[in-house]
Design a protein around this motif. Structure first.
Motif, PDB file in Angstrom:
ATOM      1  N   LEU A 115       0.830  -1.204   0.000  1.00 25.20           N
ATOM      2  CA  LEU A 115       0.000   0.000   0.000  1.00 25.20           C
ATOM      3  C   LEU A 115       0.869   1.260   0.000  1.00 25.20           C
ATOM      4  O   LEU A 115       0.615   2.225  -0.734  1.00 25.20           O
ATOM      5  CB  LEU A 115      -0.919  -0.015   1.232  1.00 25.20           C
ATOM      6  CG  LEU A 115      -1.929   1.125   1.288  1.00 25.20           C
ATOM      7  CD1 LEU A 115      -2.912   1.017   0.126  1.00 25.20           C
ATOM      8  CD2 LEU A 115      -2.690   1.120   2.611  1.00 25.20           C
ATOM      9  N   ASP A 116       1.939   1.209   0.842  1.00 25.93           N
ATOM     10  CA  ASP A 116       2.849   2.366   0.880  1.00 25.93           C
ATOM     11  C   ASP A 116       3.423   2.649  -0.503  1.00 25.93           C
ATOM     12  O   ASP A 116       3.490   3.801  -0.951  1.00 25.93           O
ATOM     13  CB  ASP A 116       4.006   2.100   1.856  1.00 25.93           C
ATOM     14  CG  ASP A 116       3.536   2.278   3.293  1.00 25.93           C
ATOM     15  OD1 ASP A 116       2.412   2.793   3.475  1.00 25.93           O
ATOM     16  OD2 ASP A 116       4.279   1.898   4.210  1.00 25.93           O
ATOM     17  N   ARG A 156       2.105   1.834  -3.398  1.00 25.57           N
ATOM     18  CA  ARG A 156       1.072   2.366  -4.291  1.00 25.57           C
ATOM     19  C   ARG A 156       0.808   3.837  -4.008  1.00 25.57           C
ATOM     20  O   ARG A 156       0.715   4.664  -4.914  1.00 25.57           O
ATOM     21  CB  ARG A 156      -0.223   1.571  -4.111  1.00 25.57           C
ATOM     22  CG  ARG A 156      -0.898   1.279  -5.439  1.00 25.57           C
ATOM     23  CD  ARG A 156      -2.198   0.557  -5.228  1.00 25.57           C
ATOM     24  NE  ARG A 156      -3.279   1.540  -5.148  1.00 25.57           N
ATOM     25  CZ  ARG A 156      -4.478   1.266  -4.668  1.00 25.57           C
ATOM     26  NH1 ARG A 156      -4.738   0.079  -4.184  1.00 25.57           N
ATOM     27  NH2 ARG A 156      -5.413   2.182  -4.668  1.00 25.57           N
ATOM     28  N   LEU A 157       0.729   4.162  -2.703  1.00 24.11           N
ATOM     29  CA  LEU A 157       0.452   5.559  -2.350  1.00 24.11           C
ATOM     30  C   LEU A 157       1.572   6.472  -2.832  1.00 24.11           C
ATOM     31  O   LEU A 157       1.342   7.573  -3.324  1.00 24.11           O
ATOM     32  CB  LEU A 157       0.286   5.688  -0.833  1.00 24.11           C
ATOM     33  CG  LEU A 157      -1.026   5.113  -0.293  1.00 24.11           C
ATOM     34  CD1 LEU A 157      -1.086   5.261   1.225  1.00 24.11           C
ATOM     35  CD2 LEU A 157      -2.222   5.824  -0.924  1.00 24.11           C
ATOM     36  N   ALA A 158       2.803   5.955  -2.690  1.00 25.46           N
ATOM     37  CA  ALA A 158       3.932   6.787  -3.126  1.00 25.46           C
ATOM     38  C   ALA A 158       3.856   7.015  -4.627  1.00 25.46           C
ATOM     39  O   ALA A 158       4.115   8.109  -5.128  1.00 25.46           O
ATOM     40  CB  ALA A 158       5.240   6.116  -2.741  1.00 25.46           C
ATOM     41  N   GLU A 180       1.122   6.935  -6.493  1.00 27.03           N
ATOM     42  CA  GLU A 180      -0.055   7.693  -6.943  1.00 27.03           C
ATOM     43  C   GLU A 180      -0.146   9.073  -6.320  1.00 27.03           C
ATOM     44  O   GLU A 180      -1.109   9.783  -6.514  1.00 27.03           O
ATOM     45  CB  GLU A 180      -1.331   6.909  -6.579  1.00 27.03           C
ATOM     46  CG  GLU A 180      -1.510   5.672  -7.425  1.00 27.03           C
ATOM     47  CD  GLU A 180      -2.724   4.865  -6.990  1.00 27.03           C
ATOM     48  OE1 GLU A 180      -3.440   5.313  -6.090  1.00 27.03           O
ATOM     49  OE2 GLU A 180      -2.922   3.791  -7.576  1.00 27.03           O
ATOM     50  N   ARG A 181       0.838   9.472  -5.564  1.00 26.01           N
ATOM     51  CA  ARG A 181       0.715  10.739  -4.837  1.00 26.01           C
ATOM     52  C   ARG A 181       0.602  11.914  -5.802  1.00 26.01           C
ATOM     53  O   ARG A 181       1.278  11.950  -6.829  1.00 26.01           O
ATOM     54  CB  ARG A 181       1.937  10.930  -3.933  1.00 26.01           C
ATOM     55  CG  ARG A 181       1.634  11.854  -2.774  1.00 26.01           C
ATOM     56  CD  ARG A 181       2.780  11.946  -1.825  1.00 26.01           C
ATOM     57  NE  ARG A 181       3.973  12.394  -2.535  1.00 26.01           N
ATOM     58  CZ  ARG A 181       5.196  12.249  -2.051  1.00 26.01           C
ATOM     59  NH1 ARG A 181       5.372  11.653  -0.911  1.00 26.01           N
ATOM     60  NH2 ARG A 181       6.230  12.684  -2.723  1.00 26.01           N
ATOM     61  N   GLU A 182      -0.301  12.872  -5.475  1.00 26.47           N
ATOM     62  CA  GLU A 182      -0.452  14.066  -6.313  1.00 26.47           C
ATOM     63  C   GLU A 182       0.833  14.891  -6.234  1.00 26.47           C
ATOM     64  O   GLU A 182       1.354  15.116  -5.148  1.00 26.47           O
ATOM     65  CB  GLU A 182      -1.592  14.945  -5.778  1.00 26.47           C
ATOM     66  CG  GLU A 182      -2.951  14.316  -5.884  1.00 26.47           C
ATOM     67  CD  GLU A 182      -3.471  14.318  -7.299  1.00 26.47           C
ATOM     68  OE1 GLU A 182      -2.993  15.154  -8.099  1.00 26.47           O
ATOM     69  OE2 GLU A 182      -4.340  13.484  -7.610  1.00 26.47           O
TER      70      GLU A 182
END
Ligand code: FA5
Length: 366
Positions: free
Chosen positions: A101-102, A104-106, A108-110
């Motif tokens: 998850l980390d 993916r978040l990194a 997809e971060r705006e």
């Protein structure tokens, strides 16, 4: 208990293990769980140890064939190990999921450092600005702004304005007639209104005096265009009806309007004119604010020193009678001016056609 190679590993398989072998199994199982680097390999480890043919599953099946004195201790130890491995697998699963998850978040971060797209703010069209300013000024003198239809009956555009069939004044308004494809009533011709004056009759029919209205709106004439003429343009009509209205009121109202619209020093000129629906009638002009009325070489006023705004006059008795008023008791004044002409004068626009060409280089100047 035997050892068999599994990849580079050697792992236990079912056999006659004892309690100290259980300790070795634990070490090996835990190490494999901890080494699993992703969800797929972790699932492989789970199958290898806890699956239907997993090491610990097979190991537990050997209980029955063990000597009775060993069974209890071995069964307990093997079952405990099974629980511990399952727990470790769960913990590893959560850790791997959190890591995924980390990631993916990194990914997809705006990226907030990206410059935003420019928002282009619109603004009101110069003609809309002019109409609003006209309405605002007349509102200070008690006039209400109303609107009327652009597709109009001959009855309102001409008949009720004292311009019957065959009247020469009809020629002045180069009219665009509308033929009704469904047939329509030949005695009730339809047209695109040639001026805002039909609203005089409509408002008087619908209301009782005192009346004070301003009617801005589009009008249509079958005309060739040039720097001062459009075939589709805007006018605003003014109408005041009451029981003691005189030409002096008309003059005062238009004078006040001209000063508010064009500045405090403006002079206003009334010259006799002719409109079938007003009597007497006048043409309204203001002194040129570019040359100060001196004329000469001035291009704004063409050297005359005066700028024409529109026509005006006292509402003709025939018009009052046509809408059911008694001219001996009720009088009124009316005026009609071109919105484009006023917008041109205020902004120094040299050609009336610029208003409708949608050229942003011009429109952004307002
Ligand atoms: C009329 O239309 C009358 N209804 C005015 C009126 C109202 C008189 C009430 C008395 C009482 P006229 O055709 O002159 O009058 O037009 C009035 C104004 O509309 C002109 O002074 C001018 O400013 C503007 N105008 C007329 N024709 C055009 C055109 N083709 N393009 C742009 N503006 C025009």
């Amino acid at each position: 208990m035997r050892f068999v190679p599994a990849g580079t590993e050697r792992i236990f398989v079912s056999g006659r293990g004892n309690l100290s072998d259980i300790a070795e199994l634990r070490r090996q199982a835990m190490a494999e769980v901890d080494r699993a680097a992703d969800l797929a390999s972790l699932e492989g480890v789970r199958q290898r140890w806890l699956g239907p043919k997993g090491v610990l599953t097979l190991e537990l099946r050997t209980i029955g064939s063990r000597p009775p004195e060993e069974r209890k201790a071995f069964g307990e130890a093997a079952n405990r190990l099974k629980g511990e491995v399952a727990e470790r697998l769960e913990a590893r699963l959560s850790a791997l999921r959190a890591a995924a998850l980390d990631l993916r978040l990194a990914a997809e971060r705006e990226d907030l450092t990206l410059p935003p797209r420019r928002v282009r703010l619109g603004r009101l069209h110069p003609l809309t600005q002019t109409i609003r300013e006209v309405s605002r000024i007349f509102a200070t003198m008690g006039f209400e702004t109303v609107e009327g239809p652009e597709v109009e009956w001959d009855h309102y555009n001409f008949e009720l304005l004292n311009i019957p069939q065959g009247h020469p004044a009809r020629d002045k308004f180069n009219t665009l007639w509308i033929s009704n494809p469904l047939g329509g009533d030949p005695d009730r011709p339809v047209l695109l209104r040639t001026h805002t004056s039909p609203m005089q009759a409509r408002v008087m029919e619908a209301r009782k005096p005192p009346i004070r209205v301003i009617v801005p709106g589009r009008v249509y004439r079958f005309e060739a265009t040039d720097a001062y003429h459009e075939s589709v343009f805007f006018q605003f009509e003014g109408l005041a009806v009451d029981d003691r209205i005189t030409m002096a009121d008309l003059k005062g109202v238009l004078y006040s309007f001209a000063r508010q619209m064009f500045g405090g020093e403006r002079k206003i000129r009334f010259r006799p004119d002719y409109f079938p629906f007003t009597e007497p009638s006048a043409e309204i002009a203001i002194d040129c604010f570019v040359c100060g009325g001196t004329g000469g070489e001035c291009r704004t006023c063409g050297g005359s020193g005066w700028l024409e705004m529109g026509g005006c006059g006292m509402v003709h008795p025939n018009v009052l009678r046509g809408v059911g008023y008694d001219p001996s008791k009720t009088q009124g004044f009316a005026f009609g001016c071109g919105v484009e002409r006023i917008a041109m004068l205020r902004s120094g626009t040299p050609d009336i056609r610029l208003f409708q060409q949608n050229d942003l280089r011009y429109l952004e100047g307002f």
